[in-house]
Design a protein around this motif. Structure first.
Motif, PDB file in Angstrom:
ATOM      1  N   MET A  13       0.697  -1.211   0.021  1.00 38.92           N
ATOM      2  CA  MET A  13       0.031  -0.193  -0.074  1.00 38.92           C
ATOM      3  C   MET A  13       1.001   1.249   0.142  1.00 38.92           C
ATOM      4  N   GLU A  14       2.075   1.210   0.749  1.00 37.66           N
ATOM      5  CA  GLU A  14       2.972   2.389   0.898  1.00 37.66           C
ATOM      6  C   GLU A  14       3.490   2.589  -0.755  1.00 37.66           C
ATOM      7  N   ASN A  15       3.614   1.598  -1.429  1.00 36.76           N
ATOM      8  CA  ASN A  15       4.284   1.791  -2.491  1.00 36.76           C
ATOM      9  C   ASN A  15       3.301   2.360  -3.752  1.00 36.76           C
ATOM     10  N   HIS A  16       1.893   1.994  -3.344  1.00 38.43           N
ATOM     11  CA  HIS A  16       1.010   2.698  -4.154  1.00 38.43           C
ATOM     12  C   HIS A  16       0.715   3.949  -3.555  1.00 38.43           C
ATOM     13  N   GLN A  17       1.067   4.636  -2.781  1.00 38.37           N
ATOM     14  CA  GLN A  17       0.946   5.998  -2.188  1.00 38.37           C
ATOM     15  C   GLN A  17      -0.370   5.865  -1.502  1.00 38.37           C
ATOM     16  N   ALA A  18      -0.773   4.536  -0.727  1.00 36.57           N
ATOM     17  CA  ALA A  18      -1.988   4.523   0.117  1.00 36.57           C
ATOM     18  C   ALA A  18      -1.747   4.285   1.424  1.00 36.57           C
ATOM     19  N   ALA A  19      -0.633   4.799   1.924  1.00 36.97           N
ATOM     20  CA  ALA A  19       0.027   4.682   3.357  1.00 36.97           C
ATOM     21  C   ALA A  19      -1.427   4.930   4.266  1.00 36.97           C
ATOM     22  N   ASP A  20      -2.231   6.164   3.968  1.00 39.52           N
ATOM     23  CA  ASP A  20      -3.191   6.363   4.742  1.00 39.52           C
ATOM     24  C   ASP A  20      -4.354   5.590   4.757  1.00 39.52           C
ATOM     25  N   LEU A  21      -4.499   4.969   3.588  1.00 33.19           N
ATOM     26  CA  LEU A  21      -5.684   3.996   3.633  1.00 33.19           C
ATOM     27  C   LEU A  21      -5.386   2.918   4.481  1.00 33.19           C
ATOM     28  N   TYR A  22      -4.203   2.417   4.438  1.00 29.95           N
ATOM     29  CA  TYR A  22      -3.550   1.428   5.298  1.00 29.95           C
ATOM     30  C   TYR A  22      -3.642   1.620   6.973  1.00 29.95           C
ATOM     31  N   GLU A  23      -3.516   2.738   7.144  1.00 35.15           N
ATOM     32  CA  GLU A  23      -3.683   3.253   8.586  1.00 35.15           C
ATOM     33  C   GLU A  23      -5.159   3.189   8.929  1.00 35.15           C
ATOM     34  N   LYS A  24      -5.980   3.519   8.059  1.00 37.49           N
ATOM     35  CA  LYS A  24      -7.475   3.893   8.358  1.00 37.49           C
ATOM     36  C   LYS A  24      -8.153   2.449   8.614  1.00 37.49           C
ATOM     37  N   PHE A  25      -7.810   1.465   7.483  1.00 37.07           N
ATOM     38  CA  PHE A  25      -8.599   0.214   7.451  1.00 37.07           C
ATOM     39  C   PHE A  25      -7.808  -1.057   8.055  1.00 37.07           C
ATOM     40  N   PHE A  26      -6.490  -0.844   7.760  1.00 39.93           N
ATOM     41  CA  PHE A  26      -5.925  -2.194   7.909  1.00 39.93           C
ATOM     42  C   PHE A  26      -4.789  -2.277   9.401  1.00 39.93           C
ATOM     43  N   SER A  27      -4.633  -1.099  10.119  1.00 36.97           N
ATOM     44  CA  SER A  27      -3.736  -1.217  11.189  1.00 36.97           C
ATOM     45  C   SER A  27      -4.393  -1.184  12.508  1.00 36.97           C
ATOM     46  N   PHE A  28      -5.528  -1.872  12.559  1.00 39.50           N
ATOM     47  CA  PHE A  28      -6.211  -2.050  13.878  1.00 39.50           C
ATOM     48  C   PHE A  28      -5.520  -2.743  14.768  1.00 39.50           C
ATOM     49  N   SER A  29      -5.669  -2.383  16.089  1.00 42.27           N
ATOM     50  CA  SER A  29      -4.673  -3.067  17.221  1.00 42.27           C
ATOM     51  C   SER A  29      -5.596  -4.408  17.414  1.00 42.27           C
ATOM     52  N   GLU A  30      -4.988  -5.392  18.101  1.00 41.41           N
ATOM     53  CA  GLU A  30      -5.557  -6.447  18.300  1.00 41.41           C
ATOM     54  C   GLU A  30      -6.429  -6.553  19.626  1.00 41.41           C
ATOM     55  N   ASN A  31      -6.168  -5.663  20.429  1.00 45.94           N
ATOM     56  CA  ASN A  31      -6.766  -5.283  21.633  1.00 45.94           C
ATOM     57  C   ASN A  31      -8.240  -4.851  21.336  1.00 45.94           C
ATOM     58  N   THR A  32      -9.005  -5.518  21.953  1.00 47.84           N
ATOM     59  CA  THR A  32     -10.573  -5.330  21.598  1.00 47.84           C
ATOM     60  C   THR A  32     -10.878  -3.839  21.744  1.00 47.84           C
ATOM     61  N   GLN A  33     -10.660  -3.320  22.879  1.00 44.60           N
ATOM     62  CA  GLN A  33     -11.034  -1.667  23.054  1.00 44.60           C
ATOM     63  C   GLN A  33     -10.380  -0.916  22.076  1.00 44.60           C
ATOM     64  N   ASP A  34      -9.178  -1.103  21.891  1.00 44.66           N
ATOM     65  CA  ASP A  34      -8.586  -0.461  21.026  1.00 44.66           C
ATOM     66  C   ASP A  34      -8.917  -0.436  19.654  1.00 44.66           C
ATOM     67  N   PHE A  35      -9.340  -1.646  19.370  1.00 42.30           N
ATOM     68  CA  PHE A  35      -9.976  -2.136  18.211  1.00 42.30           C
ATOM     69  C   PHE A  35     -11.225  -0.923  17.916  1.00 42.30           C
ATOM     70  N   LEU A  36     -12.025  -1.437  19.025  1.00 48.96           N
ATOM     71  CA  LEU A  36     -13.347  -0.394  18.845  1.00 48.96           C
ATOM     72  C   LEU A  36     -13.149   1.146  18.598  1.00 48.96           C
ATOM     73  N   LEU A  37     -11.959   1.679  19.385  1.00 48.81           N
ATOM     74  CA  LEU A  37     -11.646   2.940  19.010  1.00 48.81           C
ATOM     75  C   LEU A  37     -11.432   3.389  17.600  1.00 48.81           C
ATOM     76  N   ALA A  38     -10.415   2.259  17.167  1.00 45.69           N
ATOM     77  CA  ALA A  38     -10.097   2.511  15.676  1.00 45.69           C
ATOM     78  C   ALA A  38     -11.282   2.468  14.798  1.00 45.69           C
ATOM     79  N   MET A  39     -12.461   1.512  14.939  1.00 42.01           N
ATOM     80  CA  MET A  39     -13.441   1.314  14.432  1.00 42.01           C
ATOM     81  C   MET A  39     -14.297   2.721  14.376  1.00 42.01           C
ATOM     82  N   ASP A  40     -14.324   3.323  15.640  1.00 39.41           N
ATOM     83  CA  ASP A  40     -15.052   4.474  15.648  1.00 39.41           C
ATOM     84  C   ASP A  40     -14.469   5.629  14.980  1.00 39.41           C
TER      85      ASP A  40
END
Ligand code: SF4
Length: 941
Positions: free
Chosen positions: A415-442
């Motif tokens: 994704m970085e190679n295709h200038q889509a680092a921001d998309l990676y951050e928003k969709f694919f970098s969620f934490s494994e901890n459930t509470q943090d996951f919910l915050l990322a989803m929010d």
């Protein structure tokens, strides 16, 4: 006829003009309040106070000592009790997951027990072992282990009930039944004084025991009056289920006169009952009816029309079918969040991470490509992305690498190679901890809503769904925090999903204006002149007998808890009540079997047809079924609602011309023959199946690998006469070549394991068998290889044909066009054209068995046109069936036509098919066996 709420408004204005500020009006739900206020405002003669108005729930909680306990708080409180009772189970996460499977049903049972003021101790001790044997195993002496476990659990429920209520009470919380029961008991003991001169209970029908007791107490002291919105047609008929509850209430409350029972079923009414195939058919027909209503009466008051939905799944299709002339709409429907378009996306995202955690390799999350693709291809990704091309490039790179599993690091890199680092951050970098996951989803929900604010590309329904989902995430987050819960992502999603199925989205519009779209429960107390009711199907109206309860039905009956019959009678009342004040009614039902039912019209329709004409002979009832066939009478307004894809349309003609220009291939013609609608999707609309990463090999792959291996093996012999020695050499090297082609297809890393290895063995087997047969043929025949993967072309009339033959030989002097088939030979239909069929195009279209024949006919036509020097008897076309070791080459049986030394009959056949293609509608063949493999099945039905 005066609408029910106008009647109530007049009553208040006339009877309580002086003391309207001292009265209260209570309805079954909140929705009627707004309408009543409007009616009072319209009919008011002098200035006065508005009465207080409540839904029954609000009324009880308003004067009760408790706050309403929300669903999740109730669940967690019950879970705490369960944990305390089962300390031996140390895995609290697993215990919670298991608890979610039954907790909600238990709470519902507690609620029902209290709503009906039943003694819970008696209910849960009623089922002794002896009683259980009587109920469940009349012939046996002993209960099974499962039944014993159930009995033990059932008997423990009273203790749960007691502790559950006491925990809530301490927090001054109550579930609905608990609050109602408490209120009913206190009002009986005069512990509650209500600050009203009069309380008007309006539009009630089925009341629970606690509701009955509350109203009865107030009626006895003349502090209350009760008003019904019903019709003599069903109330006065002692057998009619729709009037069951009102008759009971009349007796129990000792009411001399019932306010207000009308006789509207004696008045003029027009009822149309229309069966239509598929859900989408109903939506289209509804749009057409609305269009007709508008065009017939330009000045029509559209506020008097309701589209009543019995199945919320239809909402999106209905919204799309409403004609543009209907500028104002109001949608009020218990539309479950779980059906919303946004829900699917959130479900896919959770699924991606849940399976990534399960696939976890050392410390990395590993995404499965199918789950990943669903997110990458979702329009929400494009919504927040500055450049859609990046997404396509990422998808293509994954496809190129043919990677079925991808670690989060690798994905990040791509994704970085295709200038889509921001998309990676928003969709694919969620934490494994459930509470943090919910915050990322929010945060993701915020990003989606912000992006839509700029682009305005998603519907209001979707925006509302995202907002509702976001608020649910927050609730769950708070719950986890407050109760210090430890939840796996998987369990958390189960909790969220359960909530989504019971949570409804607040929908669009101004309640008092425009076309009303609503569900049955929302229609309570409202009256409409025109009713279009959808999904009036058995299993939907009334609903099937599904129940989630731990209390056996027999015990429910013994204790006076409502059974199926009483629940069905509630829906019968809603159905007839809505019809009573309408002048024009359209009842639509789905004639096709689907997941919700067997395409049967509701029993209420049958009852209406059977009983109503004798009650009111002047009532106008028409019924019919809409057929999806081209021969329906086109003047019929019903027929006009049908969607027929007809080639006469200009755009289709243009697409057909482009298709002809490219050259007609045997496979295109075969697609048309097997299903014209499939042809329409593939060749006219150019809808192709999405290219997918192949994670394992299937029949299609194996067929193409064998083709490629055979082509390679024969390549050096092209233009030469084949010898036994040549074939022996081929037998030496075919395995190495097969391996090479398996590697080229890059089936992950698995080419030497599992299914891929097995399939390679299968390929070896087919090729070896074929070569051995070839060797045998060479012992007695002369074979010259003329062409491999040979392009054949010809022009017949205005049509250009183009195709590729796997191989062309001269076999003992005869030209032979060969196709390798990895399927099996069917001696009844393959490569035979019965004489009577060759002139009967309609017997060929839709006839799957004709596909191979048409392909061979085209080969012969193309080859003969480009080799005019050849006589008909000097050529043949046919197949080698690789799966059948016993079968040698099978040529098309040219039958009587070959004798004429001309392919004229074949030419006419092909031209006849093409003429059909240019003039007849692209009909859907709808054959269960074929449709289940068709890539277009989701858009076709
Ligand atoms: S789903 Fe069935 S009817 Fe529809 S296009 Fe495919 S094969 Fe034809």
């Amino acid at each position: 006829m005066i609408a029910f709420l106008d009647y109530i408004a007049n009553y208040i204005n006339e009877q309580h003009s002086e003391d309207s500020g001292e009265i209260a009006v209570v309805f079954p739900n909140r929705r009627a309040i707004r309408f009543l206020k409007n009616s009072i405002a319209k009919s008011i003669k002098k200035q006065s106070w508005l009465p207080d108005m409540f839904s029954m729930d609000d009324f009880i909680y308003h004067f009760s000592d408790f706050e309403a306990a929300d669903r999740n708080t109730q669940l967690i409180e019950l879970f705490k009790i369960h944990r305390a009772k089962n300390p031996e189970n140390t895995d609290s996460e697993a215990a919670f997951e298991d608890f979610l499977n039954w907790g909600t049903a238990v709470i519902q049972d507690f609620n029902e027990i209290d709503m009906y003021q039943i003694d819970a101790k008696e209910v849960f001790s009623y089922l002794s072992e002896t009683k259980a044997i009587q109920l469940w195993s009349p012939d046996k002496n002993e209960l099974s282990d499962f039944q014993k476990d159930y009995l033990k659990f059932y008997q423990s429920l009273f203790s749960y009930y007691k502790h559950f209520k006491s925990r809530l009470q301490k927090k001054e919380l109550a579930y609905q039944g608990m609050a109602f029961r408490d209120f009913a008991e206190k009002i009986k003991e005069e512990e509650i004084q209500l600050p009203y001169k009069k309380i008007l209970f309006c539009g009630f029908n089925a009341l629970t025991r606690s509701e009955r007791n509350i109203i009865h107490e107030l009626l006895k002291t003349k502090q209350a009056e009760i008003f019904f919105d019903a019709d003599a047609y069903y109330v006065d008929n002692p057998k009619h289920e729709a009037g069951l509850f009102i008759r009971e209430l009349k007796e129990e409350f000792n009411l001399q006169n019932l306010h207000r029972i009308e006789e509207n079923f004696k008045k003029e009414k027009k009822i149309e009952i229309i069966g239509v195939p598929k859900q989408i058919g109903q939506a289209k027909l509804c749009g057409k009816i609305l269009q007709d209503i508008k065009s017939k009466e330009k000045e029509i008051d559209i506020n008097d029309t309701v589209v009543l939905m019995n199945d919320e799944n239809l909402l999106e299709a209905i919204l799309q079918s409403i004609p543009l002339e209907y500028e104002q709409l109001n949608v009020s429907l218990g539309y479950p969040l779980g059906l919303s378009p946004a829900f699917q996306f959130f479900q896919d995202l959770f699924q991606l991470y849940i399976s990534a955690q399960e696939n976890k390799d050392s410390k990395k999350l590993v995404f499965y490509h199918k789950h990943l693709n669903k997110i990458l291809l979702h329009p929400y990704l494009a919504l927040v992305s500055a450049d859609n091309k990046n997404i396509v490039a990422i998808k293509d790179e994954m496809l190129e690498k043919n990677t079925s599993m991808l670690s989060s690091q690798k994905l990040q890199k791509i994704m970085e190679n295709h200038q889509a680092a921001d998309l990676y951050e928003k969709f694919f970098s969620f934490s494994e901890n459930t509470q943090d996951f919910l915050l990322a989803m929010d945060n993701l929900c915020v990003s989606l809503l912000e992006a839509n604010y700029e682009k305005n590309s998603i519907s209001t329904l979707e925006q509302e769904s995202i907002l509702a989902f976001q608020s649910l995430l927050k609730q769950i987050y708070e719950l986890i925090k407050t109760y210090a819960l430890r939840l796996r992502l998987k369990t958390c999603w189960k909790l969220i999903k359960d909530n989504c199925n019971s949570e409804s989205i607040a929908l669009i519009g101004e309640p008092l204006q425009g076309l009303q779209i609503m569900g049955m429960l929302e229609s309570r107390n409202l009256s409409f002149k025109r009713v279009i009711m959808l999904s009036v199907n058995e299993g939907i109206l009334p609903m099937g007998k599904s129940q989630q309860s731990f209390i056996p039905m027999q015990i429910k009956r013994d204790f006076g808890l409502p059974d199926f019959h009483r629940k069905e009678a509630v829906y019968a009342f809603h159905f007839y009540r809505l019809l009573q004040s309408a002048e024009e009614v359209f009842l639509l039902y789905n004639t096709e079997t689907d997941s919700l039912g067997a395409g049967e019209k509701s029993r209420y329709i049958q009852q209406l047809l059977y009983e109503l004409p004798s009650y009111n002979p002047d009532i106008n009832i028409r019924q019919g079924v809409l057929q999806l066939k081209p021969d329906v009478n086109e003047n019929n307004w019903i027929a006009e609602a049908l969607e027929e894809i007809h080639p006469k349309e200009e755009k289709i003609q243009e697409a057909l011309a482009r298709f002809f220009e490219r050259g007609i291939s045997p496979s295109a013609l075969n697609t048309y023959i097997s299903c014209p609608k499939k042809f329409y999707f593939r060749y006219i609309l150019s809808l192709h199946e999405a290219e997918e990463i192949e994670e394992s090999i299937d029949e299609r792959n194996i067929g193409s690998i064998i083709h490629n291996v055979l082509e390679d093996l024969y390549q050096e012999h092209k233009g030469k006469t084949l010898s036994v020695k040549d074939v022996e050499a081929m037998l030496e090297k075919y395995k190495a070549l097969t391996l090479l082609h398996f590697e080229k297809q890059a089936f992950g890393e698995d080419k030497n394991y599992g299914k891929t290895l097995l399939m390679r063995e299968v390929a070896h087997n087919y090729i070896a068998q074929f070569l051995k047969k070839e060797k045998k043929r060479l012992e007695t025949h002369n074979i010259q290889i003329v062409g491999l993967e040979e392009v054949l072309e010809c022009q017949i009339d205005k049509y250009h044909f183009k195709g590729k033959a796997d191989r062309i030989d001269i076999f003992d002097g005869k030209h032979r066009i060969i196709d390798y088939k990895s399927g099996k030979y069917n001696p009844k239909t393959d490569l035979k054209i019965p004489k009577e069929k060759i002139k009967n195009i309609s017997a060929i279209i839709g006839n799957y068995a004709m596909e191979k024949n048409i392909q061979m006919i085209l080969y012969i036509l193309m080859y003969s046109k480009s080799n005019p020097q050849l006589k008909i008897k000097e050529m043949e076309a046919g197949m080698h069936f690789l799966q059948q070791s016993s079968k040698d080459f099978v040529a098309l049986d040219a039958g009587a036509y070959a004798e004429e030394n001309s392919f004229k009959a074949y030419e006419d056949l092909i031209l006849g098919i093409l003429e059909e293609m240019e003039t007849a509608p692209f009909t859907a063949m709808n054959e269960k066996n074929k449709c289940s493999y068709c890539p277009y099945q989701n858009i076709c039905h």
